[in-house]
Scaffold this active site. Structure first.
Site, PDB file in Angstrom:
ATOM      1  N   TYR A  19      53.752  65.675  17.521  1.00 23.89           N
ATOM      2  CA  TYR A  19      52.654  66.471  17.550  1.00 23.89           C
ATOM      3  C   TYR A  19      52.240  66.868  15.911  1.00 23.89           C
ATOM      4  O   TYR A  19      51.715  68.179  15.834  1.00 23.89           O
ATOM      5  CB  TYR A  19      52.173  67.593  18.462  1.00 23.89           C
ATOM      6  CG  TYR A  19      52.830  67.156  19.847  1.00 23.89           C
ATOM      7  CD1 TYR A  19      51.974  66.461  20.661  1.00 23.89           C
ATOM      8  CD2 TYR A  19      54.138  67.815  20.376  1.00 23.89           C
ATOM      9  CE1 TYR A  19      52.580  65.985  22.036  1.00 23.89           C
ATOM     10  CE2 TYR A  19      54.597  67.565  21.697  1.00 23.89           C
ATOM     11  CZ  TYR A  19      53.907  66.634  22.268  1.00 23.89           C
ATOM     12  OH  TYR A  19      54.293  66.371  23.571  1.00 23.89           O
ATOM     13  N   TYR A 147      52.196  70.172  32.864  1.00 24.59           N
ATOM     14  CA  TYR A 147      52.485  68.856  31.714  1.00 24.59           C
ATOM     15  C   TYR A 147      53.514  68.162  32.313  1.00 24.59           C
ATOM     16  O   TYR A 147      54.658  68.581  33.020  1.00 24.59           O
ATOM     17  CB  TYR A 147      53.354  69.870  30.385  1.00 24.59           C
ATOM     18  CG  TYR A 147      53.735  68.789  29.429  1.00 24.59           C
ATOM     19  CD1 TYR A 147      52.980  68.148  28.625  1.00 24.59           C
ATOM     20  CD2 TYR A 147      55.235  68.492  29.614  1.00 24.59           C
ATOM     21  CE1 TYR A 147      53.627  67.281  27.836  1.00 24.59           C
ATOM     22  CE2 TYR A 147      55.440  67.454  28.742  1.00 24.59           C
ATOM     23  CZ  TYR A 147      54.685  66.842  27.861  1.00 24.59           C
ATOM     24  OH  TYR A 147      55.169  65.793  26.868  1.00 24.59           O
TER      25      TYR A 147
HETATM   26  C1  PLP Z   1      59.515  67.279  28.993  1.00 31.50           C
HETATM   27  C2  PLP Z   1      58.751  67.020  30.374  1.00 31.50           C
HETATM   28  C3  PLP Z   1      58.291  65.762  30.736  1.00 31.50           C
HETATM   29  C4  PLP Z   1      58.419  64.329  29.808  1.00 31.50           C
HETATM   30  O1  PLP Z   1      59.752  64.131  29.553  1.00 31.50           O
HETATM   31  P1  PLP Z   1      60.304  63.117  27.950  1.00 31.50           P
HETATM   32  O2  PLP Z   1      61.606  63.047  28.338  1.00 31.50           O
HETATM   33  O3  PLP Z   1      59.833  64.043  27.170  1.00 31.50           O
HETATM   34  O4  PLP Z   1      59.292  62.178  28.589  1.00 31.50           O
HETATM   35  C5  PLP Z   1      57.670  65.487  31.934  1.00 31.50           C
HETATM   36  N1  PLP Z   1      57.553  66.550  32.761  1.00 31.50           N
HETATM   37  C6  PLP Z   1      57.808  68.016  32.390  1.00 31.50           C
HETATM   38  C7  PLP Z   1      57.759  69.092  33.288  1.00 31.50           C
HETATM   39  C8  PLP Z   1      58.614  68.190  31.229  1.00 31.50           C
HETATM   40  O5  PLP Z   1      59.130  69.338  30.920  1.00 31.50           O
END
Ligand code: PLP
Length: 428
Positions: A19, A147
Site C-alpha cells: 500500500y 478484511y
Molecule cells: C491477512 C488476511 C487475509 C489475506 O491473507 P494473505 O495471506 O495476505 O493473502 C484474509 N483474511 C484475513 C482475516 C486476514 O487477516
C-alpha cells in the site's frame, strides 16, 4: 555509500511495499535478522516486536524447532507438484488440522496465501449451490469493517470504504453489506444488533451463496471485537435462510483471541473455514480452506470436481513447518501465555483511555488496540517507536500490538509503555 544505504536506495527506487506509492514511498527500516520477540536492524539496533509480522510469528522468530522442520524437509525435497502426487508433510498437516478445527470440517484444500484460500472458499460455496441446482446463488453477504484479502473476490467482501472499492468499481460483483456488529465483545449482547443482518439475509437469501465473516475479531478492517452471540445469530440465520457460512480465521486462528479459533467463543462450526497467517508460525506462506463433508460431497456429486489447483499447492516445506508449528503450540501452555499477555495489555494500555485524542482502548487475547480521533502520522510515530526500541506499525486511526506469544513480561511492558508514550506525544 555503505552497504545498507545502497540496499535502501535501490529499495526506495524499485521495490513496491504494501500500500505505498512508487514515487513517494514511506521510509522502511532494514532488518538483518530476528530472534524470539526481537527484530535486529542492520544498524545494530534491536526492536521489541509488537506485530508478529501481521499475526504470523506466534512462536517468535528463528525458532529452533521450526528451523529444524524446515531444514530436514529441505534435505528430502522442497517441492513437488500436488497433482497426482502426495507426501507425508501434507498428510500430517491434514491430520493435525482435523484434530483442532471444529468437528465436521473434513476436507482440506491447501493453497498459497490467505487471499487465495478466501477465493477457494467462495468458489466452494458457488460450486456447492450450482451442483445443488441453484446456480443463481452466487452473491455474498458480509458485514462492514471486514478484511478478507487483496485478490478480487476477497476485495469484494472487504469494507467498501477502507477496502477502496471505488478504485475497482465494476471489476468485481457488488456484494451485500450489513452494518458492522456494534455489540462489543465484553458488553452484554443486544439482540437489536442483529436487525440489519437479518433484514439483508432474508431479502437476499435467494441469490446468496454464502455469508463470510471474520469471527469475533475484525482485523485489518478496523481491529474490532464483537460479541459471540452475534456469531451464533449468524450461524442460525444461515441455516434458516439456506446460506453457507464461511469463517475467515486467517487472523484469528491459532489462539490469537484467547481461544484456538474465533469460532470457539461461540461454539459454532462454519461450513467452510479459511486458515493462514500463523499456520506456519510465520515462516512461509501457506493457507487452507476446509469444508464440511456435506459441502465437499455436493461439489463432487455426479462427477463434479473442485476447480482450483495452485502450482505450489501443498508445498512440502510449508506443510512441514506448519506441522511443527501446530505441534509446538499444542505442546505448550499457549492459552496461559495469551491470557497473561491479555492481562498485561489491559493493565498497561488502560492509561491511554483518558488521554485526549484517544477514543477507545480495547484488548482481546494477545491483541491490544488504541484508537485515536485523528489518523496516525505513520512515518512520524514509527520513527519515535523505532528510536525507543519497539516495532509497532499503526494504520488509519489504530495503534495496536499483537506480539508473539513468547514475548517476555518485561518486553511486553516496555512495548506498551512506548506505545502509550507515542500516543501522548503525537495525539492530543
Ligand atoms: C491477512 C488476511 C487475509 C489475506 O491473507 P494473505 O495471506 O495476505 O493473502 C484474509 N483474511 C484475513 C482475516 C486476514 O487477516
Amino acid at each position: 555509500m555503505n552497504r545498507t544505504a545502497e540496499l535502501l536506495a535501490f529499495d526506495q527506487r524499485h521495490l513496491w511495499h504494501p500500500y505505498t506509492s512508487a514515487l513517494h514511498p514511506l521510509p522502511v527500516y532494514m532488518v538483518a535478522g530476528a530472534a524470539g520477540s526481537r527484530l535486529h536492524l542492520a544498524d545494530g539496533r534491536e526492536l521489541i516486536d509488537g506485530m508478529s509480522s501481521w499475526w504470523c510469528a506466534i512462536h517468535g522468530y528463528n525458532h529452533p524447532v521450526l528451523n529444524a522442520a524446515l531444514t530436514e524437509q529441505a534435505a528430502r525435497m522442497s517441492h513437488v507438484m500436488f497433482g497426482g502426487i502426495t507426501h507425508e508433510p501434507a498428510v500430517r498437516l491434514g491430520q493435525a488440522l482435523l484434530q483442532i478445527v471444529p468437528a465436521g470440517l473434513e476436507h482440506v484444500f491447501l493453497c498459497d496465501s490467505g487471499s487465495v484460500s478466501v477465493e477457494a472458499a467462495i468458489k466452494m460455496a458457488m460450486q456447492y449451490w450450482s451442483a445443488g441446482g441453484h446456480p443463481e446463488k452466487k452473491r455474498l453477504l458480509t458485514v462492514r469493517g471486514g478484511y478478507h484479502g487483496d485478490t478480487f473476490m476477497a476485495m469484494s467482501v472487504c469494507d467498501p470504504v477502507t477496502g477502496m472499492h471505488h478504485l475497482f468499481r465494476g471489476a468485481f460483483p457488488e456484494q451485500v453489506f450489513a452494518e458492522r456488529p456494534s455489540c462489543r465483545f465484553h458488553a452484554p449482547y443486544n439482540p437489536a444488533d442483529a436487525a440489519d443482518f437479518l433484514t439483508k439475509i432474508e431479502r437476499h437469501a435467494h441469490e446468496l451463496a454464502a455469508v463470510i465473516l471474520e469471527p469475533i475479531c475484525q482485523g485489518a478492517g478496523g481491529m474490532w471485537f464483537y460479541h459471540p452471540d452475534y456469531l451464533r445469530m449468524v450461524r442460525d440465520a444461515c441455516d434458516r435462510f439456506g446460506c453457507l457460512l464461511i469463517l475467515d480465521e486467517i487472523a484469528t486462528g491459532f489462539g490469537r483471541t484467547g481461544r484456538l479459533f474465533g469460532a470457539s467463543w461461540a461454539d459454532i462450526r462454519p461450513d467452510i473455514l479459511c486458515l493462514g497467517k500463523a499456520l506456519t508460525g510465520g515462516y512461509m506462506t501457506l493457507a487452507a480452506a476446509l469444508a464440511t463433508r456435506a459441502v465437499a460431497e455436493q461439489i463432487s456429486r455426479d462427477g463434479g470436481v473442485f476447480m482450483h489447483g495452485p502450482t505450489f499447492m501443498g508445498n512440502p516445506l510449508a506443510c512441514a513447518v506448519a506441522c511443527a508449528s501446530i505441534g509446538l503450540l499444542l505442546a505448550e501452555d499457549w492459552q496461559g501465555r495469551v491470557h497473561r499477555i491479555e492481562e498485561l495489555l489491559k493493565a498497561e494500555l488502560e492509561e491511554a483511555r483518558n488521554l485526549s485524542g484517544v477514543t477507545d482502548v480495547r484488548c482481546l487475547g494477545a491483541i491490544g488496540v488504541v484508537e485515536t480521533a485523528a489518523p496516525v502520522n505513520v512515518p512520524q510515530i514509527q520513527a519515535f517507536f523505532v528510536d525507543n526500541g519497539v516495532w509497532i506499525r499503526p494504520f488509519g486511526r489504530l495503534i495496536y500490538v499483537m506480539p508473539p506469544y513468547v514475548i517476555s513480561e518485561e518486553d511486553l511492558t516496555r512495548l506498551c509503555r512506548v506505545l502509550v508514550a507515542g500516543v501522548k506525544r503525537f495525539h492530543r
